[in-house]
Scaffold this motif. Structure first.
Motif, mmCIF file in Angstrom:
data_model
loop_
_atom_site.group_PDB
_atom_site.id
_atom_site.type_symbol
_atom_site.label_atom_id
_atom_site.label_comp_id
_atom_site.label_asym_id
_atom_site.label_seq_id
_atom_site.Cartn_x
_atom_site.Cartn_y
_atom_site.Cartn_z
ATOM 1 N N GLY A 1 36.536 40.323 52.358
ATOM 2 C CA GLY A 1 36.819 41.717 52.032
ATOM 3 C C GLY A 1 37.886 41.833 50.958
ATOM 4 N N PHE A 2 38.918 41.025 51.063
ATOM 5 C CA PHE A 2 39.974 41.011 50.056
ATOM 6 C C PHE A 2 39.417 40.540 48.709
ATOM 7 C CE2 PHE A 2 43.175 38.564 47.738
ATOM 8 C CZ PHE A 2 44.189 39.499 47.598
ATOM 9 N N GLN A 3 38.629 39.475 48.739
ATOM 10 C CA GLN A 3 38.055 38.942 47.503
ATOM 11 C C GLN A 3 37.112 39.951 46.843
ATOM 12 O OE1 GLN A 3 36.291 35.458 49.162
ATOM 13 N NE2 GLN A 3 38.232 34.353 49.383
ATOM 14 N N ALA A 4 36.322 40.647 47.664
ATOM 15 C CA ALA A 4 35.378 41.630 47.118
ATOM 16 C C ALA A 4 36.113 42.766 46.421
ATOM 17 C CB ALA A 4 34.499 42.180 48.241
ATOM 18 N N ILE A 5 37.220 43.215 46.984
ATOM 19 C CA ILE A 5 37.975 44.306 46.369
ATOM 20 C C ILE A 5 38.648 43.838 45.084
ATOM 21 C CG2 ILE A 5 40.013 45.779 46.664
ATOM 22 C CD1 ILE A 5 39.147 46.166 49.561
ATOM 23 N N MET A 6 39.165 42.609 45.066
ATOM 24 C CA MET A 6 39.758 42.085 43.840
ATOM 25 C C MET A 6 38.716 42.029 42.718
ATOM 26 S SD MET A 6 42.954 41.615 44.371
ATOM 27 C CE MET A 6 42.809 43.069 45.429
ATOM 28 N N HIS B 1 36.001 43.751 42.578
ATOM 29 C CA HIS B 1 35.591 45.120 42.234
ATOM 30 C C HIS B 1 36.549 45.729 41.219
ATOM 31 C CE1 HIS B 1 34.346 49.265 42.450
ATOM 32 N NE2 HIS B 1 35.597 49.587 42.715
ATOM 33 N N ARG B 2 37.811 45.423 41.334
ATOM 34 C CA ARG B 2 38.770 45.985 40.382
ATOM 35 C C ARG B 2 38.477 45.504 38.963
ATOM 36 N NH1 ARG B 2 44.118 45.527 44.267
ATOM 37 N NH2 ARG B 2 43.629 47.385 45.519
ATOM 38 N N TRP B 3 38.101 44.247 38.837
ATOM 39 C CA TRP B 3 37.694 43.750 37.515
ATOM 40 C C TRP B 3 36.421 44.463 37.049
ATOM 41 C CZ3 TRP B 3 37.742 38.075 39.648
ATOM 42 C CH2 TRP B 3 39.048 37.737 40.012
ATOM 43 N N ALA B 4 35.456 44.562 37.950
ATOM 44 C CA ALA B 4 34.176 45.187 37.605
ATOM 45 C C ALA B 4 34.372 46.660 37.243
ATOM 46 C CB ALA B 4 33.196 45.042 38.764
ATOM 47 N N ILE C 1 29.653 41.235 37.366
ATOM 48 C CA ILE C 1 30.764 40.835 38.236
ATOM 49 C C ILE C 1 30.501 41.304 39.665
ATOM 50 C CG2 ILE C 1 33.228 41.161 38.710
ATOM 51 C CD1 ILE C 1 33.634 41.390 35.662
ATOM 52 N N SER C 2 29.981 42.532 39.806
ATOM 53 C CA SER C 2 29.639 43.055 41.133
ATOM 54 C C SER C 2 28.571 42.195 41.802
ATOM 55 C CB SER C 2 29.151 44.497 40.995
ATOM 56 O OG SER C 2 28.660 44.987 42.221
ATOM 57 N N TYR C 3 27.605 41.747 41.005
ATOM 58 C CA TYR C 3 26.530 40.885 41.523
ATOM 59 C C TYR C 3 27.092 39.544 42.004
ATOM 60 C CZ TYR C 3 22.333 37.960 41.374
ATOM 61 O OH TYR C 3 21.321 37.084 41.679
ATOM 62 N N LEU C 4 28.007 38.964 41.222
ATOM 63 C CA LEU C 4 28.638 37.707 41.637
ATOM 64 C C LEU C 4 29.434 37.892 42.925
ATOM 65 C CD1 LEU C 4 29.931 36.277 38.225
ATOM 66 C CD2 LEU C 4 27.910 35.557 39.519
#
Length: 245
Positions: A31-36, A38-41, A56-59
């Motif tokens: 969850g933490f990694q996904a939000i990080m 997402h911020r880039w995306a 990036i979202s797909y990765l």
């Protein structure tokens, strides 16, 4: 950026007793990694680098099992616990301090491109595992969505919604109790109004049976002849109340 990172890590440690330290959160919490990611995306998305944002979202989805559209707006200290199967749509807004568990969908019910199609979660909302929040409406501050609920209309601030379709089981609570954290949106001592109504009907029927029996006894003692009727099964209030619970 680093202050946001520190806040996110602290909020996860506060809400998850299994989290032991920051290093574990960074390396082992999807969850933490996904939000990080997402911020880039999202930064790419708002700067018109649409394809890169989607990639990036797909990765992130491949790595974490969590799909967040790069157009979604995610606030600070948002905790996606476990997270596998979470889907957050393009126009969704997730406010600060929200908690989302695995299998949650913040989905849209409209096909209008460019319009607001997904829900808005205000500050401190908790969405339990498997819940589906569908439509362009608002879930108020510190509201709680129970696991596997299907929410298709607004939820007031501080309320708790459960069921399919979801209905409110707690509302108009004071601000302090509304802000208390409840894992998976489970609210202690949260009485379901439907359950309370059924309990009331069962107890009312039982009292009516008792009154009729007393009336029959009084009529017989008075020497009044009443036509006999076949005896039916006696109302088992204890069993019925257990079924409702």
């Amino acid at each position: 950026m680093f202050s946001h990172l520190s806040d996110d890590i602290k909020s996860i440690i506060e809400r998850d007793p299994a989290a032991r330290n920051g290093f574990e959160v960074i390396t082992c919490y999807p969850g933490f990694q996904a939000i990080m990611m997402h911020r880039w995306a999202h930064r790419c998305w708002v700067n018109q680098l649409k394809w890169l944002g989607r990639f990036i979202s797909y990765l992130a989805r491949i790595i974490t099992g969590i799909e967040i559209h790069p157009g979604a707006t995610i606030g600070r200290r948002v905790f996606i616990d476990h997270g596998f199967g979470v889907v957050i749509g393009e126009t969704a807004v997730v406010g600060n301090d929200c908690t989302i568990y695995q299998g949650v969908t913040l989905g849209g019910t409209s096909l209008s491109s460019g319009a607001k199609r997904h829900p808005t979660l205000e500050r401190g909302v908790i969405v339990g595992a498997g819940a589906q929040v569908l439509g362009a409406f608002t879930v108020g501050e510190y509201a709680k969505i129970g696991s596997n609920a299907v929410v298709v209309k607004p939820v007031p601030a501080g309320a708790t919604a459960v069921g399919n379709p979801a209905h409110l089981v707690r509302k108009d609570v004071d601000g302090r109790s509304a802000q208390l954290f409840s894992a998976y949106g489970v609210t202690p001592n949260g009485d379901d109004p439907l359950s309370k109504a059924l309990h009331g009907l069962i107890n009312h029927a039982a009292r009516q049976d008792e009154q009729l029996e007393r009336m029959m006894v009084i009529l017989k003692q008075a020497g009044l002849c009443c036509p006999s009727t076949p005896d039916g099964d006696k109302l088992d209030t204890l069993q019925l109340n257990k079924l409702v619970d």
